[in-house]
Enzyme design. Structure first.
Site, PDB file in Angstrom:
ATOM      1  CG  PHE A  36      -4.612  -4.774   8.442  1.00  0.00           C
ATOM      2  CD1 PHE A  36      -2.769  -4.624   8.714  1.00  0.00           C
ATOM      3  CD2 PHE A  36      -5.374  -3.428   9.143  1.00  0.00           C
ATOM      4  CE1 PHE A  36      -2.599  -3.525   9.278  1.00  0.00           C
ATOM      5  CE2 PHE A  36      -5.238  -2.835  10.189  1.00  0.00           C
ATOM      6  CZ  PHE A  36      -3.859  -3.077   9.880  1.00  0.00           C
ATOM      7  N   GLY A  88     -12.375  -0.803   5.495  1.00  0.00           N
ATOM      8  CA  GLY A  88     -11.823  -2.801   5.059  1.00  0.00           C
ATOM      9  C   GLY A  88     -10.959  -2.851   3.535  1.00  0.00           C
ATOM     10  CG  LEU A  89     -12.894  -2.562   0.800  1.00  0.00           C
ATOM     11  CD1 LEU A  89     -13.091  -1.396  -0.439  1.00  0.00           C
ATOM     12  CD2 LEU A  89     -12.667  -4.350  -0.371  1.00  0.00           C
ATOM     13  CB  CYS A  90      -6.756  -2.971   4.126  1.00  0.00           C
ATOM     14  SG  CYS A  90      -7.832  -3.514   5.961  1.00  0.00           S
ATOM     15  N   GLY A  91      -7.758  -6.856   1.900  1.00  0.00           N
ATOM     16  CA  GLY A  91      -6.695  -8.189   2.685  1.00  0.00           C
ATOM     17  C   GLY A  91      -6.924  -8.542   4.202  1.00  0.00           C
TER      18      GLY A  91
END
Lengths: 289, 135
Positions: free
Chosen positions: A92, A87-90
């Site tokens: 996406f 995760g941690l990719c906006g």
């Protein structure tokens, strides 16, 4: 009102989070560069493959005999959803999941199943009772051509065995480090790109074996290449999205720290003023007595 | 003989080789063939096998290649294959291990073994070993 100590602690914790987001941004940037290099390396191969297949399908009169190009009435649909493992990719992954849900909704009259690539799609849809035919997860960290071959083999065998009449792929296209586009691409049956049909004049070529046999060999290879391209693009897009997300997070943290520092100073000042007032008040009281 | 044949070997990982050579031998789907200068234009499917490049009168290079196709046009050979490794760069140990793995998978009685995949893995491993020994 928070005590001075509490504010100090919060500032400290935000600063350490900021350090993490900054580091993640750097890592994503390095991975992005590598993914881009892979995409560039693939291009000459992919273009030659595409041109030759275009050339052959334009010349062949018997494309309807090629199993992977056969259009059947659509009863069963497979949707391949390409997300990331982490995760941690906006937006996406949520963009992909939203688009995948749209497609599933659109085919609700038919039988729809899902092929999950990346852990995020698998996690999301397995909780929502969407039938998942197969998943391929936790491999983006050591992404290799073999992964693409494996996925493409799965899809080809589903199509030729008649389990699905149509296979679509939903993935993030890599536009630039800051821009990703969600793309829905039909995968099978195979339709040659209309632009691919180049000059039909080259008829004095020797074909060994005949054109249809070559096509039967090359189309699966071309599909391998397509999946490999999609995986690479999705991976590059993921790193780009993470870079942007972490950049924003770092900026947000900066702002928070600034605001908290002002608040901290004010609180400190207020405490000092209060103390002075108390001392003065105390002194006054003593004088009077 | 002079080197007058341009050749280019392209894989999904980039251009492996680009040079003007004397001749090359390619494992075509219908059998091995050799391309010399002024060969007729052709397009052939290529199998897993060995490509031999004759760079000069005495120097020869051998590559282990995966499947793909080969296009000959105006004295230019384009070899578009899924993999291409020079014989001297092949990791023999790794190929041996891959061979053992594939054999084990083919021999096992379990139902979920993908026979086609195991077979092609075996073919690839054998091809690498053979190429490495051809030096």
């Amino acid at each position: 009102m928070a005590t001075l100590r509490e504010i100090r602690k919060r500032i400290g914790s935000i600063k350490s989070t900021q350090q993490i987001t900054k580091a993640m941004k750097m890592v994503a940037a390095a991975k992005l560069r590598k993914a881009q290099e892979n995409i560039v390396a693939l291009r000459p191969y992919a273009y030659r493959m595409r041109d030759v297949i275009g050339h052959l399908t334009a010349l062949s009169e018997k494309t309807s005999e090629i199993p992977l190009m056969q259009h059947r009435p659509v009863e069963q649909v497979l949707i391949v959803s390409v997300t990331s493992d982490r995760g941690l990719c906006g937006g996406f992954n949520s963009n992909i999941i939203r688009q995948t849900s749209h497609r599933i909704e659109e085919y609700k009259e038919k039988e729809v199943e899902l092929y999950a690539v990346g852990r995020k799609a698998q996690e999301f849809f397995s909780r929502r009772n969407v039938p998942i035919k197969q998943d391929r997860i936790n491999f983006f960290n050591h992404l290799a051509f073999e992964h693409a071959v494996q996925i493409s083999k799965d899809l080809i065998s589903y199509f030729t065995s008649g389990a699905y009449d149509r296979i679509e792929i939903v993935y993030n296209e890599f536009k630039s480090a800051v821009q990703q586009n969600v793309i829905v691409e039909p995968f099978l049956p195979f339709v040659p790109d209309p632009e691919m049909a180049e000059d039909k004049t080259q008829v004095d070529f020797i074909y060994e074996p005949d054109k249809e046999t070559i096509l039967n060999v090359l189309i699966p290879k071309h599909l391998n290449t397509q999946i490999w391209r999609i995986l690479l693009e999705s991976y590059a897009a993921e790193q780009g999205a993470r870079m942007t997300a972490m950049e924003n997070a770092t900026e947000n943290a900066e702002e928070l720290v600034d605001n908290l520092t002002i608040y901290y100073n004010r609180t400190r000042q207020a405490a000092i003023t209060k103390e002075i007032a108390e001392i003065v008040g105390g002194a006054e009281a003593l004088k009077e007595s | 003989m002079a080197a007058e044949l341009e050749i280019e070997i392209v894989t999904p990982f980039g251009k492996t080789y680009e040079k003007t050579i004397v001749s090359c031998t390619v494992p075509g789907a219908l059998g091995q063939f050799q391309v010399l200068k002024d060969h007729a234009d052709m397009l052939s499917a290529v199998d897993i096998g060995q490509v031999r490049l004759q760079e000069g009168d005495t120097t020869e290079k051998v590559l282990a290649t995966g499947g793909g196709f080969c296009e000959v046009k105006n004295n230019k050979v384009r070899l578009i294959v899924e993999s291409a490794e020079f014989a001297e760069a092949i990791d023999v140990e790794r190929a041996k291990k891959a061979k053992e793995r594939a054999e084990k998978r083919l021999a096992s009685e379990e139902d979920d073994v993908d026979i086609v995949r195991a077979k092609s893995a075996l073919l690839r491993a054998l091809n690498r070993l053979k190429t490495a020994q051809a030096l």
